[in-house]
Design an enzyme around this catalytic site. Structure first.
Site, PDB file in Angstrom:
ATOM      1  N   PHE A 198      -7.560 -66.123 -22.432  1.00 52.21           N
ATOM      2  CA  PHE A 198      -6.438 -65.155 -22.665  1.00 52.21           C
ATOM      3  C   PHE A 198      -6.764 -64.314 -21.162  1.00 52.21           C
ATOM      4  O   PHE A 198      -5.959 -63.341 -21.019  1.00 52.21           O
ATOM      5  CB  PHE A 198      -7.061 -64.280 -23.580  1.00 52.21           C
ATOM      6  CG  PHE A 198      -6.245 -64.525 -24.754  1.00 52.21           C
ATOM      7  CD1 PHE A 198      -5.430 -63.712 -25.656  1.00 52.21           C
ATOM      8  CD2 PHE A 198      -6.192 -65.874 -25.215  1.00 52.21           C
ATOM      9  CE1 PHE A 198      -4.687 -63.962 -26.684  1.00 52.21           C
ATOM     10  CE2 PHE A 198      -5.600 -66.394 -26.554  1.00 52.21           C
ATOM     11  CZ  PHE A 198      -4.664 -65.242 -27.141  1.00 52.21           C
ATOM     12  N   TYR A 225      -2.965 -59.078 -34.466  1.00 48.80           N
ATOM     13  CA  TYR A 225      -4.020 -58.257 -34.957  1.00 48.80           C
ATOM     14  C   TYR A 225      -4.057 -56.812 -34.141  1.00 48.80           C
ATOM     15  O   TYR A 225      -4.359 -57.162 -32.844  1.00 48.80           O
ATOM     16  CB  TYR A 225      -5.258 -58.596 -35.393  1.00 48.80           C
ATOM     17  CG  TYR A 225      -5.377 -59.737 -36.413  1.00 48.80           C
ATOM     18  CD1 TYR A 225      -5.155 -59.374 -37.916  1.00 48.80           C
ATOM     19  CD2 TYR A 225      -5.300 -60.942 -36.106  1.00 48.80           C
ATOM     20  CE1 TYR A 225      -5.017 -60.471 -38.808  1.00 48.80           C
ATOM     21  CE2 TYR A 225      -4.792 -62.058 -37.020  1.00 48.80           C
ATOM     22  CZ  TYR A 225      -4.849 -61.675 -38.544  1.00 48.80           C
ATOM     23  OH  TYR A 225      -4.818 -62.851 -39.110  1.00 48.80           O
ATOM     24  N   ASP A 257      -6.278 -49.402 -35.312  1.00 51.49           N
ATOM     25  CA  ASP A 257      -6.445 -48.011 -35.389  1.00 51.49           C
ATOM     26  C   ASP A 257      -6.486 -47.271 -34.245  1.00 51.49           C
ATOM     27  O   ASP A 257      -5.907 -45.911 -34.064  1.00 51.49           O
ATOM     28  CB  ASP A 257      -7.519 -47.354 -36.638  1.00 51.49           C
ATOM     29  CG  ASP A 257      -8.853 -47.750 -36.113  1.00 51.49           C
ATOM     30  OD1 ASP A 257      -9.149 -48.834 -35.224  1.00 51.49           O
ATOM     31  OD2 ASP A 257      -9.895 -47.102 -36.448  1.00 51.49           O
ATOM     32  N   TYR A 305      -8.635 -49.321 -24.242  1.00 46.92           N
ATOM     33  CA  TYR A 305      -8.548 -50.459 -25.123  1.00 46.92           C
ATOM     34  C   TYR A 305      -7.401 -50.316 -26.010  1.00 46.92           C
ATOM     35  O   TYR A 305      -6.558 -51.231 -26.258  1.00 46.92           O
ATOM     36  CB  TYR A 305      -9.732 -50.466 -26.053  1.00 46.92           C
ATOM     37  CG  TYR A 305      -9.681 -51.384 -27.433  1.00 46.92           C
ATOM     38  CD1 TYR A 305      -9.836 -52.752 -27.451  1.00 46.92           C
ATOM     39  CD2 TYR A 305      -9.630 -50.742 -28.631  1.00 46.92           C
ATOM     40  CE1 TYR A 305      -9.528 -53.277 -28.333  1.00 46.92           C
ATOM     41  CE2 TYR A 305      -9.488 -51.277 -29.672  1.00 46.92           C
ATOM     42  CZ  TYR A 305      -9.674 -52.777 -29.594  1.00 46.92           C
ATOM     43  OH  TYR A 305      -9.300 -53.591 -30.706  1.00 46.92           O
ATOM     44  N   LYS A 364      -3.942 -52.616 -26.477  1.00 51.72           N
ATOM     45  CA  LYS A 364      -3.348 -52.995 -27.727  1.00 51.72           C
ATOM     46  C   LYS A 364      -2.182 -52.637 -28.117  1.00 51.72           C
ATOM     47  O   LYS A 364      -1.358 -53.436 -28.735  1.00 51.72           O
ATOM     48  CB  LYS A 364      -4.387 -52.786 -28.746  1.00 51.72           C
ATOM     49  CG  LYS A 364      -5.790 -53.226 -28.832  1.00 51.72           C
ATOM     50  CD  LYS A 364      -5.679 -54.774 -28.799  1.00 51.72           C
ATOM     51  CE  LYS A 364      -5.654 -55.265 -30.443  1.00 51.72           C
ATOM     52  NZ  LYS A 364      -5.575 -56.757 -30.601  1.00 51.72           N
TER      53      LYS A 364
END
Length: 296
Positions: free
Chosen positions: A46, A108, A111, A134, A138
């Site tokens: 990745f 996935y 939160d 982070y 996401k």
């Protein structure tokens, strides 16, 4: 199905290998090309998103499940480009291929896409405002997947743990066996969620008749603080004989435990949409914990 499972060695990836096995053939991938038991598997790096297309063309999966991610929350603050390559660019490559091939993509998220200033559980359509690199990476991954235009199932989850791999529960059991007193943050609230639960729900979602596409929150039910989670871990561990005694767990504030990345103070996710759309009943976080402790 031929299921391409990316990130097969992670704590979620290991549970997905178990949960998805009855659905078809799993083609597992890791960055090293080896599974945790030493056996060989496909390579998926990745950190080089463009390389993923050749893997997809060769395997020709009928489902892609992406459990690979850059998850070092604090390190990401100084490693922004690597976090975005793994968490945004790579999922975008996967999503583009899947959209062209008519293949569903399971992905996935977290939160941490929210700022933690909410006063009720976050719903899927609430405004996002990540506090750090982070969470931002996401969120960018979510956006890239949606922009590709194919069928996707994005599951936002939180506070993931298992009886294996590196996670909060395993750390507490190890440190709790060594010390009489621990200090744990009590002003961050969320929902501890077993990796096994996420994997099992993923398997159910892939077998659902509706061919649904979208974003759902997938956690256990209820909420607690890290301090409350730690106390519950020790209570269950003592009750089942995993630990001979429980240490004293002192409550501290986030300010007393500074970290490079800011965490959301409140990140309880509302799971009603997932339960309704897929016909599943999610357990409380306490029930989930008891099941995981029983496997320790």
């Amino acid at each position: 199905m031929t299921i391409l499972l990316l990130g097969a060695n992670g704590q979620l990836g290991q549970e997905l290998r178990r949960a998805l096995a009855p659905l078809g053939t799993i083609v597992a991938t890791t960055r090293s090309g080896a599974l945790s038991d030493g056996s060989a598997c496909e390579v998926a790096d990745f950190d080089q998103p463009a390389s993923l297309t050749a893997l997809l063309d060769r395997v020709r999966p009928t489902v892609v499940v992406n459990a690979a991610a850059y998850t070092a929350v604090d390190r990401a603050e100084d490693d922004r480009e690597a976090a975005f390559r793994a968490n945004a660019e790579a999922p975008g490559v996967l999503a583009h291929w899947c959209a062209q091939a008519g293949v569903p993509l399971v992905h996935y998220s977290t939160d941490y896409v929210f700022d933690g200033q909410g006063t009720r559980p976050y719903r899927e359509d609430d405004a996002t405002a990540p506090l750090g690199v982070y969470g931002a990476s996401k969120l960018a991954g979510e956006q890239a997947i949606r922009a590709a235009g194919g069928r996707h199932l994005i599951f936002r989850t939180a506070w993931v743990y298992a009886s294996h791999s590196a996670n909060f529960l395993r750390t507490m059991l190890r440190v709790g066996a060594e010390r009489d007193v621990l200090r744990v943050v009590a002003d961050q609230v969320g929902t501890p969620t077993p990796a096994a639960l996420i994997a099992d729900v993923t398997a159910q979602a892939l077998q659902h008749d509706g061919a649904l596409s979208g974003t759902w929150h997938l956690t256990a039910k209820g909420e607690t603080s890290w301090h409350g989670f730690a106390e519950a871990i020790f209570a269950d561990a003592v009750a089942t004989g995993v630990l001979p005694r429980a240490p004293n767990v002192e409550a501290i504030t986030t300010a007393e435990y500074p970290t490079p990345a800011k965490r959301p103070a409140y990140s309880h996710l509302d799971v009603a949409k997932l339960e309704q759309d897929f016909g599943v009943s999610l357990p409380s976080w306490q029930e989930g914990l008891k099941r995981v402790i029983a496997d320790c």
